[in-house]
Design a protein around this motif. Sequence first.
Motif, short mmCIF file in Angstrom:
data_model
loop_
_atom_site.label_atom_id
_atom_site.label_comp_id
_atom_site.label_asym_id
_atom_site.label_seq_id
_atom_site.Cartn_x
_atom_site.Cartn_y
_atom_site.Cartn_z
N LEU A 1 -6.41 79.45 -20.12
CA LEU A 1 -7.60 80.42 -19.71
C LEU A 1 -7.27 81.26 -18.33
N ASP A 2 -6.49 80.79 -17.43
CA ASP A 2 -6.14 81.56 -16.38
C ASP A 2 -5.05 83.01 -16.88
N VAL A 3 -4.46 82.61 -17.92
CA VAL A 3 -3.59 83.88 -18.39
C VAL A 3 -4.17 84.75 -19.31
N ALA A 4 -4.84 84.29 -20.57
CA ALA A 4 -5.35 85.24 -21.48
C ALA A 4 -6.51 86.38 -20.82
N GLU A 5 -6.10 87.42 -21.43
CA GLU A 5 -6.80 88.72 -20.77
C GLU A 5 -8.18 88.77 -21.54
N LYS A 6 -8.31 88.24 -22.54
CA LYS A 6 -9.53 88.34 -23.47
C LYS A 6 -10.23 87.15 -23.94
N ARG A 7 -9.37 86.28 -24.48
CA ARG A 7 -9.97 84.99 -25.03
C ARG A 7 -8.91 83.99 -25.16
N VAL A 8 -9.34 82.69 -25.21
CA VAL A 8 -8.58 81.67 -25.55
C VAL A 8 -9.14 81.06 -26.78
N PRO B 1 -15.42 67.34 -27.67
CA PRO B 1 -14.85 68.31 -26.89
C PRO B 1 -13.80 67.81 -25.92
N LEU B 2 -12.72 68.56 -25.59
CA LEU B 2 -11.57 68.16 -24.65
C LEU B 2 -12.25 67.96 -23.30
N PRO B 3 -12.10 66.80 -22.72
CA PRO B 3 -12.91 66.58 -21.31
C PRO B 3 -12.18 67.35 -20.39
N GLY B 4 -13.33 68.02 -19.31
CA GLY B 4 -12.71 68.79 -18.29
C GLY B 4 -12.78 70.21 -18.70
N ILE B 5 -13.03 70.61 -19.80
CA ILE B 5 -12.94 71.99 -20.39
C ILE B 5 -14.45 72.53 -20.43
N LYS B 6 -14.70 73.92 -19.99
CA LYS B 6 -15.75 74.33 -19.83
C LYS B 6 -16.45 74.55 -21.33
N GLY C 1 -15.38 75.37 -39.52
CA GLY C 1 -15.11 75.19 -40.91
C GLY C 1 -15.15 73.63 -41.58
N LYS C 2 -14.86 73.52 -42.82
CA LYS C 2 -15.04 72.11 -43.38
C LYS C 2 -14.25 71.00 -42.34
N SER C 3 -13.21 71.14 -42.11
CA SER C 3 -12.43 70.25 -41.32
C SER C 3 -11.98 70.67 -39.96
N THR C 4 -12.11 72.02 -39.54
CA THR C 4 -11.52 72.30 -38.48
C THR C 4 -12.44 73.35 -37.58
N ARG C 5 -12.54 73.35 -36.44
CA ARG C 5 -13.41 74.27 -35.74
C ARG C 5 -12.46 75.12 -34.75
N TYR C 6 -12.91 76.33 -34.52
CA TYR C 6 -12.56 77.04 -33.38
C TYR C 6 -13.26 77.32 -32.27
N ASP C 7 -12.95 76.66 -31.25
CA ASP C 7 -13.64 76.88 -29.85
C ASP C 7 -13.03 78.19 -29.39
N VAL C 8 -14.06 79.14 -29.04
CA VAL C 8 -13.45 80.40 -28.37
C VAL C 8 -14.07 80.52 -26.99
N PHE C 9 -13.14 80.66 -26.05
CA PHE C 9 -13.47 80.79 -24.75
C PHE C 9 -13.38 82.38 -24.22
N MET C 10 -14.29 83.29 -23.94
CA MET C 10 -14.04 84.54 -23.37
C MET C 10 -13.63 84.67 -22.21
N THR C 11 -12.45 85.39 -21.82
CA THR C 11 -12.03 85.38 -20.62
C THR C 11 -12.00 86.98 -20.03
N GLU D 1 -4.82 70.15 -19.88
CA GLU D 1 -4.14 71.18 -18.97
C GLU D 1 -3.70 72.61 -19.48
N LEU D 2 -3.04 72.08 -20.66
CA LEU D 2 -2.65 73.46 -21.31
C LEU D 2 -3.69 74.44 -21.56
N VAL D 3 -5.13 74.02 -22.06
CA VAL D 3 -6.05 74.79 -22.13
C VAL D 3 -6.38 75.70 -20.92
N LYS D 4 -6.33 74.78 -19.86
CA LYS D 4 -6.68 75.30 -18.59
C LYS D 4 -5.58 76.38 -18.16
N ALA D 5 -4.32 76.18 -18.37
CA ALA D 5 -3.26 77.23 -18.27
C ALA D 5 -3.66 78.43 -18.89
#
Length: 214
Positions: free
Chosen positions: A173-180, A190-195, A203-213, A167-171
């Motif tokens: 996505l509604d606000v970010a002017e360029k990306r989340v 992946p988080l369920p329900g997220i595009k 990275g070795k232990s972390t990844r950054y999922d980028v959603f352009m808005t 729910e936080l990621v969806k919120a």
Amino acid sequence: MKRRAKDTGPETEGDGFFEDRLVCDFTGGAVGHRLKFGGGRGQALPKAAGFTKGRTPSVIDATAGFGRDAFLLASLGAEVTLIERSVDVHAMLAEGLERAHFAGGQVADIAARMTLLFGDAKELLADLSADVVVVDPMHPPRKTKALVKKEMRVLRQFVGADPDAEELVKAALDVAEKRVVLKWPAKADPLPGIKKPSHQLMGKSTRYDVFMTG
């Protein structure tokens, strides 16, 4: 006063936790080490957030935690709004920012670009605006037997498991002017329900999922 938990290297030195309370220190330890030797805009998070040589986006860190990611982005010139809903963690961040202001110099200049808010980001985001929203919820249990660092286990005791991450990621996505930017374990599902993200930085232990808005 209880003694401080034994340091395990630059990741916990100077900040992290005491046995009975969390401690945030923007003047040294892991934060100071990252400020001096981290690699600036070439680090994964700034790249994921769209920092380039001529571009410094405004940022909302919707899950502030220890405040290290927010401090990193503020050190690169960004105006960063931190949101934290845990009373204890918010108090820790407020103390850390106060010490940073009194420290003066570069650290104080960076802290001046950081605005701390208390509350649930899902509710506060609707009244805020920024180019980028960073979301770093508590990560799901590891699929291996390896333990996460002790400071993160302690932090989890204060903030919980973040069952509302979707729910936080969806919120966001509604606000970010360029990306989340979603900071997530490299091998986690992946988080369920997220595009599907527009792209990822691995990275070795972390990844950054980028959603352009934009």
